[in-house]
Design a protein around this motif. Structure first.
Motif, PDB file in Angstrom:
ATOM      1  N   LEU A 229       0.801  -1.224   0.000  1.00  0.00           N
ATOM      2  CA  LEU A 229       0.000   0.000   0.000  1.00  0.00           C
ATOM      3  C   LEU A 229       0.832   1.273   0.000  1.00  0.00           C
ATOM      4  O   LEU A 229       0.430   2.274  -0.583  1.00  0.00           O
ATOM      5  N   ALA A 230       1.977   1.222   0.714  1.00  0.00           N
ATOM      6  CA  ALA A 230       2.730   2.465   0.907  1.00  0.00           C
ATOM      7  C   ALA A 230       4.105   2.179   1.484  1.00  0.00           C
ATOM      8  O   ALA A 230       4.418   1.054   1.903  1.00  0.00           O
ATOM      9  N   GLY A 231       4.913   3.236   1.525  1.00  0.00           N
ATOM     10  CA  GLY A 231       6.216   3.152   2.158  1.00  0.00           C
ATOM     11  C   GLY A 231       6.126   3.439   3.645  1.00  0.00           C
ATOM     12  O   GLY A 231       5.318   4.263   4.087  1.00  0.00           O
ATOM     13  N   SER A 232       6.950   2.745   4.398  1.00  0.00           N
ATOM     14  CA  SER A 232       7.029   2.961   5.847  1.00  0.00           C
ATOM     15  C   SER A 232       8.175   3.915   6.169  1.00  0.00           C
ATOM     16  O   SER A 232       9.186   3.953   5.463  1.00  0.00           O
ATOM     17  N   MET A 233       8.024   4.654   7.278  1.00  0.00           N
ATOM     18  CA  MET A 233       9.117   5.491   7.755  1.00  0.00           C
ATOM     19  C   MET A 233      10.343   4.650   8.094  1.00  0.00           C
ATOM     20  O   MET A 233      11.469   5.134   8.089  1.00  0.00           O
ATOM     21  N   LYS A 238      10.919   3.710   1.563  1.00  0.00           N
ATOM     22  CA  LYS A 238      10.227   4.844   2.193  1.00  0.00           C
ATOM     23  C   LYS A 238       9.466   5.693   1.172  1.00  0.00           C
ATOM     24  O   LYS A 238       9.448   6.916   1.221  1.00  0.00           O
ATOM     25  N   GLY A 239       8.820   5.021   0.221  1.00  0.00           N
ATOM     26  CA  GLY A 239       8.103   5.730  -0.832  1.00  0.00           C
ATOM     27  C   GLY A 239       6.725   6.185  -0.389  1.00  0.00           C
ATOM     28  O   GLY A 239       6.372   6.131   0.793  1.00  0.00           O
ATOM     29  N   GLY A 240       5.937   6.623  -1.370  1.00  0.00           N
ATOM     30  CA  GLY A 240       4.594   7.127  -1.083  1.00  0.00           C
ATOM     31  C   GLY A 240       3.541   6.059  -1.266  1.00  0.00           C
ATOM     32  O   GLY A 240       3.806   4.857  -1.153  1.00  0.00           O
ATOM     33  N   LEU A 241       2.314   6.496  -1.553  1.00  0.00           N
ATOM     34  CA  LEU A 241       1.196   5.584  -1.737  1.00  0.00           C
ATOM     35  C   LEU A 241       1.267   4.877  -3.085  1.00  0.00           C
ATOM     36  O   LEU A 241       1.642   5.472  -4.097  1.00  0.00           O
ATOM     37  N   THR A 242       0.895   3.619  -3.104  1.00  0.00           N
ATOM     38  CA  THR A 242       0.717   2.893  -4.359  1.00  0.00           C
ATOM     39  C   THR A 242      -0.733   3.077  -4.814  1.00  0.00           C
ATOM     40  O   THR A 242      -1.595   3.517  -4.029  1.00  0.00           O
ATOM     41  N   PRO A 243      -1.059   2.728  -6.060  1.00  0.00           N
ATOM     42  CA  PRO A 243      -2.471   2.771  -6.481  1.00  0.00           C
ATOM     43  C   PRO A 243      -3.363   1.926  -5.576  1.00  0.00           C
ATOM     44  O   PRO A 243      -4.494   2.320  -5.265  1.00  0.00           O
TER      45      PRO A 243
END
Length: 413
Positions: A229-233, A238-243
């Motif tokens: 779903l997304a990147g974690s801190m 550490k990326g952003g949101l996926t579709p």
């Protein structure tokens, strides 16, 4: 040789019994600690005020451990009895389904898992051993059974039910309205299910329906590693949101599931705040201004959460507030108040989350005292200790009307 084999088998049996009976408790004792440092004296003023508060804690990981919530434990930080002593009206219980070996705040992959061994050691149902979804469903059932046990116990004694699993706004308001002015062990209190990392969807959007049906009403997208779903801190990229992550957020908001940004990467947080149609929650953590740890919120992101009408739950452990003292907790809460207003301040202990704290939930009056010492007014304390959380949870649990599905939350909402 035969005697040797008998002795070896006996040794293995004894070892297995020790592993399954003593191991889980020993593991938890080593991970969920109270540091034993001195606590400030609590004033009569703080005690009197604390008794009148409707207190909400946005995050505890107690369901992960093999303990009976209905009995007072000698380890960990939370059980129903200690929550009553601390005058907690509503406790949010998180489902933790996977954590990486060598877990750290900087960089973790998703290729290892500590929780699998824990599920086996605790003799959880076999279906939870290799399914993250089933682990969460097990946690939900565990909480429901504990609440039912308490209700039956109180009813046997002629009292009102003691604990209720909250699934609707109506449930939440009823608990909040009936949580005060009664003896602690006769109190009406509420528990609400949350998720720490939606890796338990196992990549399938339809599993969100199963989690919702089981009673989960808030979820963070990530935990200590990047997922679908997304990147974690604390992840590798550490990326952003996926579709997929964007789709799940929209589904959550529509259903009446609150979006939690705790553990998300900075890019992930920025993108969630930009697309949010409803108030967003940071369930547990701290702020960069008082504790420069990577997972803590910058002023920019504090303002972003406030712009959605959301709240920021301040934790009690050292990585959240760079100390375990009540004074440090109050300092982080004061920064949020001074930056964006008291209406965005909340509690997010991270009790039982492999954390070391100064006090367990039975001594929560320490936070009330610290806020008084920091100059908070009684009304501000009432808001920060639970009033704000009741407001945001009440509104967030309501499914979105079709006509409101494209409405974007406005600053100051």
């Amino acid at each position: 040789m035969r005697k040797f084999l008998y002795a070896l088998v006996l040794l293995l049996i004894v070892g297995a019994v020790g592993f399954f009976t003593l191991g889980p408790g020993m593991i938890e004792k080593s991970m969920n600690k109270v540091d034993g440092k001195p606590l400030p004296k609590v004033s009569a003023e703080a005690i009197a005020l604390h008794k009148t508060l409707t207190i909400v804690d946005l995050h505890s990981d107690t369901l992960m451990w093999k303990r009976d919530l209905t009995e007072r434990a000698t380890r960990g930080h939370v059980d129903f009895e200690r929550l009553a002593e601390g005058n907690v009206a509503i406790q949010l219980f998180s489902s933790v389904t996977k954590t990486p070996k060598g877990q750290n705040y900087d960089s973790n992959g998703d290729d290892t898992d500590n929780i699998t061994l824990l599920t086996i050691a605790q003799l959880q149902p076999i279906k939870t051993w290799n399914s993250l979804l089933e682990r969460s469903l097990f946690h939900a059932e565990k909480l429901k059974q504990a609440a039912l046990k308490i209700q039956n116990r109180y009813q046997d004694n002629g009292y009102e039910p003691g604990w209720n699993v909250i699934s609707t706004s109506k449930d939440l308001v009823w608990v909040a309205d009936h949580s005060q002015n009664i003896a602690p062990h006769e109190g009406i209190r509420g528990a609400l299910l949350t998720i720490e990392g939606l890796q338990n969807l196992e990549g399938k959007a339809e599993n969100l329906d199963k989690l919702y049906k089981a009673g989960f009403r808030m979820a963070g997208l990530t935990h200590f590693f990047d997922n679908e779903l997304a990147g974690s801190m604390h992840g590798l990229k550490k990326g952003g949101l996926t579709p997929f992550g964007r789709d799940i957020i929209q589904r959550m908001e529509t259903k009446g599931m609150i979006v939690d940004i705790a553990h998300c990467s900075r890019q992930c947080v920025t993108e969630i705040l930009a697309m949010a149609r409803r108030p967003v929650v940071s369930s547990h953590g701290g702020v960069q201004a008082t504790c420069k740890v990577n997972r803590n919120l910058s002023d920019e992101h504090i303002r972003g959460v406030a712009a959605t009408g959301g709240i920021i739950g301040i934790g009690y452990w050292d990585a959240a507030v760079c100390d375990t003292s009540p004074k440090a907790i109050a300092a982080a809460m004061k920064h949020v108040r001074d930056l964006v207003g008291i209406q965005h301040v909340a509690l997010g202990s991270d009790y039982d989350g492999a954390t070391t704290v100064r006090f367990d939930t039975s001594k929560l009056v320490q936070v009330t005292q610290a806020l008084l010492d920091a100059g908070f007014t009684p009304d501000e304390i009432r808001a920060a200790m639970g009033g704000n959380a009741v407001r945001v949870l009440r509104d967030g649990l309501q499914p979105m009307a079709a006509s409101a599905s494209t409405v974007i939350a406005k600053p100051g909402r």
